[in-house]
Design a protein around this motif. Structure first.
Motif, PDB file in Angstrom:
ATOM      1  N   GLY A   7     113.785  10.828   4.082  1.00 26.10           N
ATOM      2  CA  GLY A   7     114.848  11.072   3.249  1.00 26.10           C
ATOM      3  C   GLY A   7     116.352  11.118   4.325  1.00 26.10           C
ATOM      4  N   ALA A   8     116.405  11.244   5.478  1.00 21.76           N
ATOM      5  CA  ALA A   8     117.872  11.298   6.152  1.00 21.76           C
ATOM      6  C   ALA A   8     117.810   9.598   5.822  1.00 21.76           C
ATOM      7  CB  ALA A   8     117.294  11.716   7.467  1.00 21.76           C
ATOM      8  N   THR A  11     119.668   9.474   2.449  1.00 20.77           N
ATOM      9  CA  THR A  11     120.775  10.156   2.113  1.00 20.77           C
ATOM     10  C   THR A  11     122.389  10.116   3.412  1.00 20.77           C
ATOM     11  OG1 THR A  11     120.045  12.497   3.183  1.00 20.77           O
ATOM     12  CG2 THR A  11     119.841  11.513   0.544  1.00 20.77           C
ATOM     13  N   ARG A  17     125.310  16.746   6.645  1.00 21.38           N
ATOM     14  CA  ARG A  17     124.477  17.841   6.121  1.00 21.38           C
ATOM     15  C   ARG A  17     123.982  17.327   4.808  1.00 21.38           C
ATOM     16  NH1 ARG A  17     129.216  22.589   4.981  1.00 21.38           N
ATOM     17  NH2 ARG A  17     129.871  22.923   7.566  1.00 21.38           N
ATOM     18  N   ALA A  18     124.341  15.579   4.429  1.00 21.59           N
ATOM     19  CA  ALA A  18     123.450  15.346   3.783  1.00 21.59           C
ATOM     20  C   ALA A  18     122.119  14.802   4.075  1.00 21.59           C
ATOM     21  CB  ALA A  18     123.789  14.623   2.918  1.00 21.59           C
ATOM     22  N   LEU A  20     120.489  16.354   6.546  1.00 13.63           N
ATOM     23  CA  LEU A  20     119.314  17.350   7.281  1.00 13.63           C
ATOM     24  C   LEU A  20     118.816  18.169   5.554  1.00 13.63           C
ATOM     25  CD1 LEU A  20     121.736  19.425   9.486  1.00 13.63           C
ATOM     26  CD2 LEU A  20     119.533  17.580   9.990  1.00 13.63           C
ATOM     27  N   ARG A  21     119.827  17.675   4.473  1.00 11.96           N
ATOM     28  CA  ARG A  21     120.003  18.364   3.023  1.00 11.96           C
ATOM     29  C   ARG A  21     118.074  17.107   3.602  1.00 11.96           C
ATOM     30  NH1 ARG A  21     124.461  19.907   2.148  1.00 11.96           N
ATOM     31  NH2 ARG A  21     125.223  17.552   1.075  1.00 11.96           N
ATOM     32  N   GLY A  22     118.630  15.766   3.240  1.00 11.95           N
ATOM     33  CA  GLY A  22     116.916  14.627   2.792  1.00 11.95           C
ATOM     34  C   GLY A  22     116.266  14.583   3.545  1.00 11.95           C
ATOM     35  N   ALA A  24     114.820  17.204   5.031  1.00 14.70           N
ATOM     36  CA  ALA A  24     114.087  18.503   4.871  1.00 14.70           C
ATOM     37  C   ALA A  24     113.769  18.289   2.902  1.00 14.70           C
ATOM     38  CB  ALA A  24     115.085  19.932   4.584  1.00 14.70           C
ATOM     39  N   ALA A  25     114.259  17.769   2.660  1.00 13.88           N
ATOM     40  CA  ALA A  25     113.178  17.562   0.994  1.00 13.88           C
ATOM     41  C   ALA A  25     111.661  16.282   1.130  1.00 13.88           C
ATOM     42  CB  ALA A  25     114.671  16.872   0.075  1.00 13.88           C
TER      43      ALA A  25
END
Length: 409
Positions: A7-8, A11, A17-18, A20-22, A24-25
């Motif tokens: 994911g990281a 993204t 920040r993107a 980190l969100r990637g 997690a997703a």
């Protein structure tokens, strides 16, 4: 962990920040997929295809990200390389050819749309597309689950000896002796890969009809030196080079010479043994072949024999980290006093098996490796001892090792 890294990578081009969100997703998505796959998985089955495809895409994403950043290449190159690697790992010639072609098509499509397309996205898309298309085109399985969490005695054709470390290497038998508590002998004198050829007697082999020199080679292997000339088919060379550099050499196991020039470094052949305390019978025979100049491992094989239904077999176990790859071969006579050991047979035991070994319970979870076959043919020609060791994958020959054996002076 794999989902988070993937994911990281997918993204990360949009900022921290993107990423980190990637991460997690990705972790949540791949974790949920794995949970569903495990819940649906039946005893004796490998994980479902769709979950394996997702995992391969997740592996490709960070690899594509790293490759793109380090090389600066565009989508066409990233897609082609990703497809080539996936095809090479598929082993069969059709997949080896399909991989780079499909990868180039996917990469070319990305390049037409956006030359700055994210390498991680291109790589993951190429690999997933290849896995989906190859699953539709090639329906016969490469692996089939044979047994799950069974005792070693239930699978006499599997050698249940694994490596306790990530590197196997030429010191494996010594390390195994520390685990088993036996007496270790390095480079044992006058010992063979089998104790007696009589243990292989059966309907297709009368040991009394085997030429004395062939018999001596099997029962007293250390009396001989080996000259090896490898013959590789061209189509398998790219995949084998990837396998060798990415897996075989880091593992210290199953790193066959690529050409005759490499064998000119010299091949050192020895048998290390383990004997149970207070006994004269050899319990473990490890045939170790390495390059003479630096002792780089070529093969570390544990040779065993067993009998089933009035027939003898040879099983060769190649230790891997927490696992073992076993080749079980059926013997038969060769005209002129030679001996053939082959995995292709109508019998139920010959074949190739990949077994995971539970470190605590010693239970085996074993898959049969479909489509892989080998045959070792030892014979005399003009008074000289020779051997041809041939390998096939899905009926296609991909390598022959030509041996000449000479008595040591």
């Amino acid at each position: 962990m794999l989902g988070a890294v993937a994911g990281a990578a997918l993204t990360g081009h949009r900022g921290a920040r993107a990423a980190l969100r990637g991460a997690a997703a990705g972790a949540a998505f791949l974790g949920a997929a794995e949970a569903v796959s495990r819940a649906r998985q039946r005893p004796g089955q490998i994980p479902e295809l769709w979950s394996r495809i997702l995992a391969s895409g997740a592996l490709a994403a960070p690899a594509g990200w790293a490759g793109g950043r380090l090389s600066g290449t565009g989508p066409l190159t990233v897609g082609t390389v990703s497809g080539a690697v996936a095809g090479a790992l598929g082993l069969r010639p059709q997949k080896v050819a399909l991989g780079p072609a499909l990868g180039a098509a996917v990469g070319g499509a990305f390049e037409l749309r956006d030359r700055a397309a994210e390498p991680a996205v291109v790589a993951a898309t190429s690999v997933v597309a290849f896995r989906v298309l190859s699953a539709l085109l090639f329906r016969d399985p490469q692996l089939s689950m044979l047994a799950e969490r069974v005792q070693a005695e239930d699978l006499p054709f599997v050698v249940p000896l694994e490596s306790r470390s990530r590197y196997v290497g030429t010191g494996y038998v010594r390390q195994l002796a520390d685990v088993l508590g036996g007496i270790y002998t390095a480079d044992a004198a006058d010992v063979g890969i089998v104790a007696s050829l009589d243990s292989l007697a059966g309907p297709e082999l009368d040991p009394a009809q085997v030429d004395p020199l062939v018999r001596e080679f099997y029962e007293h292997t250390t009396r001989f030196t080996l000259d090896i000339v490898p013959e590789w088919r061209l189509w398998v060379r790219p995949g084998y080079l990837l396998y060798r550099n990415l897996l075989a050499r880091p593992l210290g196991q199953a790193s066959v010479p690529m050409n005759q020039r490499e064998t000119q470094r010299g091949i050192h052949s020895r048998i290390d043994t383990i004997t149970a305390p207070g006994e004269d019978v050899v319990a473990v025979r490890g045939w170790i072949r390495s390059f003479t100049d630096n002792d780089e491992p070529i093969y570390i094989g544990i040779y065993t024999t067993y009998r089933d239904e009035q027939r003898g077999y040879v099983s060769v176990g190649f230790p891997l980290p927490q696992a073992s790859f076993t080749a079980t071969l059926a013997p038969r006579a060769r005209p002129g006093g030679g001996l053939i050991l082959a995995s292709r047979s109508e019998l139920k035991h010959p074949g190739h098996y990949l077994a995971y070994i539970d470190a605590e319970t010693r239970e085996l979870t074993t898959a049969a490796v479909q489509g892989f076959a080998e045959q070792l043919d030892v014979y005399l020609e003009d008074g000289e001892l020779r051997a041809e060791h041939a390998f096939w994958v899905f009926g296609f020959p991909f390598m022959v090792l030509h041996y000449r054996m000479h008595r040591k002076s």
